[in-house]
Every structure is written in C-alpha cells, then in structure tokens.
Design an enzyme around this catalytic site. Structure first.
Site, PDB file in Angstrom:
ATOM      1  N   ASP A  45     -59.988  41.878  10.440  1.00 42.23           N
ATOM      2  CA  ASP A  45     -60.890  42.796   9.838  1.00 42.23           C
ATOM      3  C   ASP A  45     -60.830  42.754   8.201  1.00 42.23           C
ATOM      4  O   ASP A  45     -61.961  42.446   7.772  1.00 42.23           O
ATOM      5  CB  ASP A  45     -60.939  43.978  10.165  1.00 42.23           C
ATOM      6  CG  ASP A  45     -61.391  44.345  11.793  1.00 42.23           C
ATOM      7  OD1 ASP A  45     -61.984  43.463  12.495  1.00 42.23           O
ATOM      8  OD2 ASP A  45     -61.337  45.590  12.193  1.00 42.23           O
ATOM      9  N   ALA A 185     -55.398  65.301   1.332  1.00 39.83           N
ATOM     10  CA  ALA A 185     -54.153  66.346   0.868  1.00 39.83           C
ATOM     11  C   ALA A 185     -54.640  67.237  -0.190  1.00 39.83           C
ATOM     12  O   ALA A 185     -54.424  67.362  -1.279  1.00 39.83           O
ATOM     13  CB  ALA A 185     -53.155  65.710   0.180  1.00 39.83           C
TER      14      ALA A 185
END
Length: 266
Positions: A45, A185
């Site tokens: 990819d 996060a």
C-alpha cells in the site's frame, strides 16, 4: 493503451516489474511514465501511495492497480502468482474503473494569502513539534471544542483502516462521501474537555483547525511529513478530485477488512 509500473525496489518487486513490462509490451501496450492510462504498483500500500502522489495532477485520467509482494493490502490486492492473469486482463481492458473520495488539506498562513493545498489518499495528521497540541476545532464555521493532546488525525473512508483504525476510529466504507476526525491521546479532566470520540463528517461539511498557542506544526499527508510555520488555520474537506482504481474482479470491501484483520491464515 499507455502504462507505467512503480516498484518497491526490492528484488521480488523489481523482477515482477520487469516481467509485467515485457508482457504488456508484447501485447502492444506502450510504456509511458508522463501520461499513462494505467499505473501498476508492485510492492504494498505504501508503494501505491507513492504512485498516487506522483500522479496527483492526473487523477481524472489515471487508474491504479496494486500487486502486493508482502502482506495483503487494501490497495495492493493482487498476488505475485496472479501476475500473468492480471497482465492479460489489463491488455484486454477487462476491468471497470471505480473511484474513491479523497481528503483536501489547505494550510493557511499568518503572513500570506497563498495556502498550501494537498490531497491525501489515506489521512492527514497534525502534531505540535515539541509541546502538547492545542487547537480549536471549528465545524462548518462554528466552534466545536478546544483540543489538547498529542494530535489529530483526519482520514478518508479508504484510509479509515490505516492510522485512523489504530487510534480507535471507525472503519468507513469507501463508497461514502465523508471524512473522519480522530483524536490522539486527548487530555480530559475537570478543566479540559473534548468529545473523546471520532467524528464522521459528510461530504458537504468542513473541519477547520485553528492554533491557540504555538503557530508551528508537524503536518503529515499520507507518507509525507512537513513542518509548517506561522500557521493561521488548517482546513479539511472532501476533495472535488477522486482517485480511480482499475477493478478486475469482485473483492468486497468488508471481505478485505475481514481478510486483513480477522482471518489468521492470511
């Protein structure tokens, strides 16, 4: 028909490239790097991402197809042992062209009226170079939240299985005109709050990120990593352009998801 081949440059990929080139030329097709009709990517990819950005200005006329010489990919879904069958199908033009949505990234600067504009096949991320990222998230002109955390990721539907998935984002079928905003996060406590969930925006919506403190950011566009200084805002939306793939056989998206993440035999 004109074709070009991009290889990952390992021995196996280079050997397959040489074989495919010889076969296709024997069928009367023309090797053409500048303006091909079909681009064959041999590697993974990541190799196809390089091919996409190489032909970013020719997306309306170029169709991509990928052969994987490592693990099964979402874009590179042909096996090396199937190369002869693939080449024959290309030569006989036995394929349909499907297209997927892309992400447009516009970076505006404080002292310039000229934005930097990019297209992403998978995703774009924003991080602060050395401190916590603090960004106001604007949706369709309205302030949505003030994000504090490691960074933000905006992905396409076809890219939703890449970094976005690792961040806990949803997998979106590539037939949908949408983009997805996913947190990295985030800081959430009694003082700072974010929605804490990925947001899927339809094609007619736009997401704008505006710096609150530092104006310098690390911005990725697929495999490209760029440091942008004096940033005023970063705008994300579904691009007008679309990427085109040459599809020779049925390979349903959800089967590809299953084979990549669930089937332990692959």
């Amino acid at each position: 028909m004109k074709f070009f081949i991009i290889s990952r440059s390992d021995d196996l990929s280079n050997d397959l490239m040489a074989t495919a080139k010889a076969y296709l030329e024997d069928f009367g097709m023309t090797w053409e790097e500048d303006s091909p009709d079909v681009v064959l990517s041999i590697g993974g990819d990541g190799t196809l991402l390089h091919a996409f950005h190489k032909y970013r200005e020719q997306l309306s006329t170029v169709a991509f197809v990928g052969v994987h010489t490592g693990h099964l990919g979402f874009y590179a879904d042909w096996k090396p042992i199937e190369l002869e069958k693939l080449v024959l199908s290309i030569a006989k033009k036995e394929y349909q062209v499907i297209d997927y949505p892309l992400l447009e990234v516009s970076i505006n600067y404080q002292n310039s009226n000229e934005p930097s504009v990019y297209l992403a096949l998978n995703e774009s991320t924003v991080k602060s170079p050395d401190v916590t990222l603090v960004m106001d998230v604007i949706l369709n002109g309205d302030h949505f939240e003030r994000f504090r955390g490691d960074g933000l990721c905006v992905s396409t539907p076809s890219g939703s299985t890449a970094y976005n998935k690792a961040l806990g984002g949803a997998i979106i079928h590539p037939s949908l005109q949408a983009i997805q905003l996913t947190e990295m996060a985030s800081i959430n406590n009694r003082v700072f709050r974010t929605v804490g969930s990925p947001l899927v925006l339809p094609g007619h919506h736009q997401c704008t990120l505006k710096p609150v403190k530092a104006p310098d950011f690390m911005v990725t566009v697929d495999h490209l990593q760029l440091l942008h200084k004096d940033v005023k805002s970063i705008e994300y939306k579904v691009a007008k352009e679309r990427v085109r793939f040459a599809r020779f056989r049925s390979f349903p998206f959800w089967k590809r998801v299953h084979d990549s993440f669930i089937d332990s035999e692959r």
